[in-house]
Write a protein that holds these residues in place. Structure first.
Motif, PDB file in Angstrom:
ATOM      1  N   LEU A 430      12.616  30.483  90.799  1.00 27.46           N
ATOM      2  CA  LEU A 430      11.212  30.303  90.434  1.00 27.46           C
ATOM      3  C   LEU A 430      10.504  31.639  90.600  1.00 27.46           C
ATOM      4  CD1 LEU A 430      10.637  27.045  92.510  1.00 27.46           C
ATOM      5  CD2 LEU A 430      10.981  27.154  90.041  1.00 27.46           C
ATOM      6  N   VAL A 431       9.737  32.030  89.601  1.00 25.80           N
ATOM      7  CA  VAL A 431       9.021  33.308  89.659  1.00 25.80           C
ATOM      8  C   VAL A 431       7.558  33.057  89.334  1.00 25.80           C
ATOM      9  CG1 VAL A 431       8.920  35.682  88.831  1.00 25.80           C
ATOM     10  CG2 VAL A 431      11.122  34.485  88.897  1.00 25.80           C
ATOM     11  N   GLU A 432       6.681  33.610  90.162  1.00 27.22           N
ATOM     12  CA  GLU A 432       5.244  33.383  90.021  1.00 27.22           C
ATOM     13  C   GLU A 432       4.610  34.450  89.130  1.00 27.22           C
ATOM     14  OE1 GLU A 432       1.522  32.265  92.988  1.00 27.22           O
ATOM     15  OE2 GLU A 432       3.077  33.667  93.698  1.00 27.22           O
ATOM     16  N   GLY A 433       3.658  33.998  88.284  1.00 28.16           N
ATOM     17  CA  GLY A 433       2.869  34.930  87.492  1.00 28.16           C
ATOM     18  C   GLY A 433       3.625  35.631  86.391  1.00 28.16           C
ATOM     19  N   VAL A 434       4.769  35.108  86.006  1.00 26.96           N
ATOM     20  CA  VAL A 434       5.618  35.739  84.987  1.00 26.96           C
ATOM     21  C   VAL A 434       6.001  34.664  83.968  1.00 26.96           C
ATOM     22  CG1 VAL A 434       7.896  36.759  84.561  1.00 26.96           C
ATOM     23  CG2 VAL A 434       6.520  37.529  86.497  1.00 26.96           C
ATOM     24  N   GLY A 435       5.898  34.995  82.693  1.00 27.90           N
ATOM     25  CA  GLY A 435       6.295  34.050  81.662  1.00 27.90           C
ATOM     26  C   GLY A 435       7.803  33.888  81.601  1.00 27.90           C
ATOM     27  N   PRO A 436       8.291  32.726  81.151  1.00 29.70           N
ATOM     28  CA  PRO A 436       9.746  32.515  81.111  1.00 29.70           C
ATOM     29  C   PRO A 436      10.480  33.511  80.231  1.00 29.70           C
ATOM     30  CG  PRO A 436       8.561  30.742  79.967  1.00 29.70           C
ATOM     31  CD  PRO A 436       7.547  31.534  80.693  1.00 29.70           C
ATOM     32  N   GLU A 437       9.795  34.029  79.205  1.00 31.22           N
ATOM     33  CA  GLU A 437      10.451  35.009  78.337  1.00 31.22           C
ATOM     34  C   GLU A 437      10.732  36.324  79.051  1.00 31.22           C
ATOM     35  OE1 GLU A 437       6.036  35.627  77.951  1.00 31.22           O
ATOM     36  OE2 GLU A 437       7.414  33.910  78.071  1.00 31.22           O
ATOM     37  N   GLU A 438      10.095  36.543  80.219  1.00 30.72           N
ATOM     38  CA  GLU A 438      10.298  37.786  80.975  1.00 30.72           C
ATOM     39  C   GLU A 438      11.416  37.683  82.011  1.00 30.72           C
ATOM     40  OE1 GLU A 438       6.607  39.670  82.373  1.00 30.72           O
ATOM     41  OE2 GLU A 438       5.525  38.098  81.278  1.00 30.72           O
ATOM     42  N   ARG A 484       8.692  26.736  81.860  1.00 32.86           N
ATOM     43  CA  ARG A 484       7.546  26.829  82.777  1.00 32.86           C
ATOM     44  C   ARG A 484       7.701  25.799  83.888  1.00 32.86           C
ATOM     45  NH1 ARG A 484       4.757  27.966  77.721  1.00 32.86           N
ATOM     46  NH2 ARG A 484       4.215  30.186  77.763  1.00 32.86           N
ATOM     47  N   ALA A 485       7.335  26.221  85.090  1.00 30.98           N
ATOM     48  CA  ALA A 485       7.521  25.382  86.277  1.00 30.98           C
ATOM     49  C   ALA A 485       6.190  24.975  86.885  1.00 30.98           C
ATOM     50  CB  ALA A 485       8.377  26.116  87.304  1.00 30.98           C
ATOM     51  N   GLY A 486       5.214  24.694  86.040  1.00 28.24           N
ATOM     52  CA  GLY A 486       3.895  24.338  86.551  1.00 28.24           C
ATOM     53  C   GLY A 486       2.953  25.513  86.441  1.00 28.24           C
ATOM     54  N   PRO A 487       1.716  25.343  86.870  1.00 24.46           N
ATOM     55  CA  PRO A 487       0.706  26.405  86.721  1.00 24.46           C
ATOM     56  C   PRO A 487       1.141  27.713  87.373  1.00 24.46           C
ATOM     57  CG  PRO A 487      -0.320  24.331  87.378  1.00 24.46           C
ATOM     58  CD  PRO A 487       1.155  24.125  87.486  1.00 24.46           C
ATOM     59  N   GLY A 488       1.297  28.750  86.560  1.00 25.89           N
ATOM     60  CA  GLY A 488       1.555  30.085  87.085  1.00 25.89           C
ATOM     61  C   GLY A 488       2.983  30.376  87.453  1.00 25.89           C
ATOM     62  N   TRP A 489       3.924  29.470  87.208  1.00 26.11           N
ATOM     63  CA  TRP A 489       5.315  29.693  87.606  1.00 26.11           C
ATOM     64  C   TRP A 489       6.254  29.490  86.409  1.00 26.11           C
ATOM     65  CZ3 TRP A 489       7.203  30.950  92.529  1.00 26.11           C
ATOM     66  CH2 TRP A 489       6.254  30.940  93.568  1.00 26.11           C
ATOM     67  N   SER A 490       7.384  30.190  86.448  1.00 29.14           N
ATOM     68  CA  SER A 490       8.460  29.989  85.486  1.00 29.14           C
ATOM     69  C   SER A 490       9.743  29.705  86.246  1.00 29.14           C
ATOM     70  CB  SER A 490       8.647  31.234  84.609  1.00 29.14           C
ATOM     71  OG  SER A 490       7.516  31.465  83.799  1.00 29.14           O
ATOM     72  N   PHE A 491      10.699  29.066  85.550  1.00 32.90           N
ATOM     73  CA  PHE A 491      11.971  28.746  86.205  1.00 32.90           C
ATOM     74  C   PHE A 491      13.140  29.222  85.359  1.00 32.90           C
ATOM     75  CE2 PHE A 491      11.541  25.031  83.407  1.00 32.90           C
ATOM     76  CZ  PHE A 491      12.827  24.903  82.899  1.00 32.90           C
ATOM     77  N   SER A 507      21.378  36.923  97.021  1.00 30.38           N
ATOM     78  CA  SER A 507      20.264  36.212  96.394  1.00 30.38           C
ATOM     79  C   SER A 507      19.591  37.081  95.334  1.00 30.38           C
ATOM     80  CB  SER A 507      19.231  35.808  97.448  1.00 30.38           C
ATOM     81  OG  SER A 507      18.076  35.276  96.802  1.00 30.38           O
ATOM     82  N   PRO A 508      19.296  36.507  94.148  1.00 29.16           N
ATOM     83  CA  PRO A 508      18.565  37.263  93.124  1.00 29.16           C
ATOM     84  C   PRO A 508      17.060  37.273  93.365  1.00 29.16           C
ATOM     85  CG  PRO A 508      19.190  35.114  92.257  1.00 29.16           C
ATOM     86  CD  PRO A 508      19.775  35.194  93.638  1.00 29.16           C
ATOM     87  N   ALA A 509      16.588  36.673  94.468  1.00 30.18           N
ATOM     88  CA  ALA A 509      15.145  36.584  94.709  1.00 30.18           C
ATOM     89  C   ALA A 509      14.461  37.955  94.751  1.00 30.18           C
ATOM     90  CB  ALA A 509      14.872  35.799  95.985  1.00 30.18           C
ATOM     91  N   PRO A 510      14.980  38.959  95.469  1.00 29.79           N
ATOM     92  CA  PRO A 510      14.280  40.260  95.501  1.00 29.79           C
ATOM     93  C   PRO A 510      14.114  40.875  94.116  1.00 29.79           C
ATOM     94  CG  PRO A 510      15.842  40.128  97.309  1.00 29.79           C
ATOM     95  CD  PRO A 510      16.104  38.936  96.432  1.00 29.79           C
ATOM     96  N   ALA A 511      15.167  40.849  93.306  1.00 30.09           N
ATOM     97  CA  ALA A 511      15.050  41.430  91.961  1.00 30.09           C
ATOM     98  C   ALA A 511      14.080  40.639  91.103  1.00 30.09           C
ATOM     99  CB  ALA A 511      16.424  41.487  91.294  1.00 30.09           C
ATOM    100  N   ALA A 512      14.139  39.325  91.214  1.00 27.75           N
ATOM    101  CA  ALA A 512      13.246  38.491  90.415  1.00 27.75           C
ATOM    102  C   ALA A 512      11.807  38.627  90.874  1.00 27.75           C
ATOM    103  CB  ALA A 512      13.683  37.035  90.499  1.00 27.75           C
ATOM    104  N   GLY A 513      11.583  38.941  92.171  1.00 24.96           N
ATOM    105  CA  GLY A 513      10.238  38.980  92.722  1.00 24.96           C
ATOM    106  C   GLY A 513       9.594  40.342  92.726  1.00 24.96           C
ATOM    107  N   ALA A 514      10.095  41.289  91.949  1.00 22.36           N
ATOM    108  CA  ALA A 514       9.476  42.615  91.898  1.00 22.36           C
ATOM    109  C   ALA A 514       8.039  42.497  91.398  1.00 22.36           C
ATOM    110  CB  ALA A 514      10.282  43.530  90.974  1.00 22.36           C
ATOM    111  N   GLY A 515       7.075  42.912  92.255  1.00 24.85           N
ATOM    112  CA  GLY A 515       5.670  42.844  91.895  1.00 24.85           C
ATOM    113  C   GLY A 515       5.065  41.465  91.932  1.00 24.85           C
ATOM    114  N   THR A 516       5.809  40.488  92.434  1.00 27.50           N
ATOM    115  CA  THR A 516       5.291  39.118  92.494  1.00 27.50           C
ATOM    116  C   THR A 516       6.073  38.353  93.561  1.00 27.50           C
ATOM    117  OG1 THR A 516       4.828  37.121  91.211  1.00 27.50           O
ATOM    118  CG2 THR A 516       6.839  38.324  90.649  1.00 27.50           C
ATOM    119  N   ALA A 518       9.124  35.275  94.300  1.00 29.00           N
ATOM    120  CA  ALA A 518      10.232  34.544  93.702  1.00 29.00           C
ATOM    121  C   ALA A 518      10.891  33.657  94.748  1.00 29.00           C
ATOM    122  CB  ALA A 518      11.257  35.494  93.096  1.00 29.00           C
ATOM    123  N   VAL A 519      11.406  32.527  94.298  1.00 31.24           N
ATOM    124  CA  VAL A 519      12.064  31.542  95.163  1.00 31.24           C
ATOM    125  C   VAL A 519      13.428  31.234  94.563  1.00 31.24           C
ATOM    126  CG1 VAL A 519      11.942  29.225  96.160  1.00 31.24           C
ATOM    127  CG2 VAL A 519       9.832  30.536  95.753  1.00 31.24           C
TER     128      VAL A 519
END
Length: 630
Positions: A430-438, A484-491, A507-516, A518-519
């Motif tokens: 799950l990544v916050e503030g990022v569209g699924p296409e990103e 999309r995983a709800g308001p403001g999140w992508s999965f 875990s891919p969380a650090p790479a996915a969470g750059a600047g935002t 990630a879970v």
């Protein structure tokens, strides 16, 4: 129960006889008996006296069922019962069949070894049945003295070898005769050259009901409409089959729908041709020439359009469009469905449906969208009923309440067994503030950092195996669907991951969470084999904040884990792994305000991509195998 104990046999038979007489060309050659029946406008015979009926019953050793007795009192036999029985028995000709046809052995041979008493009882019909057919086109009509209802009515069975079907059951003699009247009508409804137009009081009444049913369907009263249309269809009335097929297709009740006579009409082809060829594609026919049979009457241009549409459907490139406000809603709905919001896509279509305008009077609802790769997955029986209940096409009616969504809130549904899915282990990011296409740019490298066209997860896995040329026992690249995983999140979701290796997992969380933020969740609490496990990691601005992993019956943790996610709350004991999994998923959903769309993941089509490996590179001395496919 008897259909009507006070049934007016004489009026029914007189009406049938008149319809039959009027359907015959004046210059057609016919036998003396048929010509006399035409002149008299009577297909029957003189009535049987009570004495003749009593003599019949004495000869057979059984009292006849009520509706057959009442029939005999009006006509002692009948000509042209339907299209294939030219003479039906009266008191003189009714007789026990006593397996005269030698069919009992044939039907018994067709039984499986484990066939029960009921199936063997059905096969024995040929020994015990009362034969009513006297002259026929190799068609048997038997009344069954052991298939009796509470009113004493015997069921009637009809069978013909050329029909390649089991015997057809009619609840009583009255039901059989009504069915034969319908069969007569259906065979006359489309006369050939030189035959008079088949119009009579019955056809006019049925055609009026078809028109009223059409309007009722557009007003949202589809259940009442179906009843009238099905009756008219049985009588072979034009329009009825094409109209009822549209309703049945949206209800998911017809394995094959031909939209009889409508699909080749240029006004309706854009809506009706795509679902017809989509059904053909789903049947996986090897011989596409059968399309011509289903498109009877189509010219070469129409057949070319059908084959072109079939190619688009098979290739997943068919795209449904419509005019006006409804067409605009279609485009918005497709974009929502593309990223997993199938409930939102459906609401969008339903809100615009009252504005939909049919391209001709016999189109009851938009149907082309069911062949669209993205929109077609929205359809479910309850949604089809909801669509049909909406007034549309300029008709007024009572609007139904909103259709319940197919997606539950949160994430806990992942812990539930799914009849259509073999998911016992899964992982997601799950990544916050990022569209699924990103997400591919954050989780993949090189050519893999591109989204594939939407497809089911099963199709995506098959496609990956087909094109992938190298397989490593050390890499763990995940095929993930995004949305999309709800308001403001992508999965990004993987429903069939490789085995969890705690010592090599990264875990891919650090790479996915750059600047935002990630879970990452990876659950194997319902795995079929191996140790049960569960992993959660959360990263912010490219660095892990906290994580825990339950594996090998112990928990390893790092960072400052919020109380709501503290593993000690869940892994004191693991007596009920499914309940622990549910509780963990509820806690994750509550902590981050996220959800994932069940319908899109299990049944829909989503964009997919392949991530970089979830395991570290091999270390010194660690061996692994690579298989390359040429």
């Amino acid at each position: 129960m008897t259909e009507n104990p006070s049934f007016d046999w004489r009026s029914f038979l007189l009406e049938w006889s008149g319809e039959w007489a009027d359907s015959l060309p004046d210059d057609e050659a016919r036998g003396e008996a048929d010509e006399a029946a035409r002149q008299a406008r009577w297909l029957g015979f003189p009535p049987a006296s009570e004495e003749r009926i009593a003599a019949l019953e004495k000869r057979l050793g059984r009292r006849m069922p009520p509706s057959y007795r009442e029939f005999l009192k009006v006509s002692d036999g009948w000509r042209h019962a339907g299209g294939f029985v030219s003479l039906l028995a009266g008191t003189a000709d009714a007789r026990w069949h006593d397996d005269e046809s030698e069919l009992a052995a044939m039907f018994e041979e067709d039984l499986d070894d484990d066939a029960g008493p009921e199936e063997r009882w059905e096969a024995d019909l040929w020994r015990r049945g009362l034969q009513l057919d006297v002259e026929s086109d190799v068609t048997y009509v038997l009344m069954d003295p052991e298939d009796v209802d509470e009113d004493g009515e015997w069921a009637v069975y009809t069978w013909a070898s050329w029909r390649a079907a089991p015997p057809e059951r009619h609840a009583s003699f009255l039901a059989f005769m009504r069915d034969m009247h319908r069969e007569f009508h259906s065979l006359r409804a489309r006369p050939g050259d030189g035959k008079p137009e088949f119009v009579n009081a019955t056809t006019r009444k049925l055609d009026a009901r078809v028109e009223e049913a059409r309007l009722e369907a557009l007003r949202g009263g589809w259940e009442r409409a179906v009843k009238a249309l099905e009756e008219a269809k049985e009588y072979g009335r034009p329009r009825a089959a094409g109209l009822v097929d549209q309703i049945r297709r949206l209800l998911g009740q017809a394995p094959v729908t031909y939209f009889d006579g409508l699909v080749t009409d240029p006004r309706y082809a854009p809506e009706l041709l795509p679902p017809l060829v989509a059904e053909h594609a789903a049947q996986r026919h090897r011989d596409d020439s059968t399309l011509r049979f289903h498109l009877r009457g189509a010219d070469e241009d129409q057949m070319s359009l059908a084959h072109a549409t079939l190619e688009q459907v098979r290739g997943g490139t068919y795209r449904y469009t419509a005019d006006g406000p409804f067409g605009e809603a279609v485009e918005r709905a497709r974009e929502l469905a593309r990223w997993g919001d199938t409930d939102g896509a459906w609401r969008t279509l339903m809100e615009a449906l009252p504005l939909w305008e049919p391209s001709g009077p016999d189109l009851l609802a938009p149907l082309g969208w069911v062949a669209d790769p993205l929109l077609g997955s929205l359809l479910a029986p309850e949604r089809g009923r909801g669509l049909l209940s909406v007034p549309r096409g300029g008709q007024q009616g009572e609007a139904p309440g909103p259709t319940a969504g197919l997606d539950p809130d949160g994430l806990a549904w992942l812990a539930e067994p799914d009849p259509g899915d073999d998911r016992t282990c899964y992982r997601f990011v799950l990544v916050e503030g990022v569209g699924p296409e990103e997400l591919p740019a954050r989780l993949a490298d090189g050519d893999d950092a591109v989204l594939n066209e939407p497809m089911t997860l099963r199709e995506a896995r098959r496609e990956l195996l087909w094109h992938r040329g190298e397989f490593s026992s050390y890499d763990d690249k995940a095929l993930m669907a995004v949305g999309r995983a709800g308001p403001g999140w992508s999965f990004a979701f993987d429903g069939a991951p490789a085995g969890f290796n705690r010592r090599r997992f990264v875990s891919p969380a650090p790479a996915a969470g750059a600047g935002t933020r990630a879970v990452v969740v990876w659950s194997g609490l319902r795995a079929w084999h191996g140790e049960l496990f569960f992993h959660l990691s959360v990263a912010r601005d490219g660095a892990e904040q906290y994580a825990f992993t339950y594996a090998d019956k112990e928990v390893r943790r790092s960072g400052d884990i919020p109380r709501a996610l503290d593993p000690s709350r869940f892994f004191g004991t693991l007596e009920d792994a499914a309940e622990v999994e549910r509780s963990l998923l509820e806690a994750v959903a509550g902590e981050f305000g996220v959800r994932m769309p069940r319908h899109a993941i299990v049944s829909g089509r989503l964009h997919t991509f392949t991530t970089r490996s979830w395991t570290r590179p091999p270390g010194d001395g660690e061996t692994y195998a690579v298989v390359r496919m040429g």
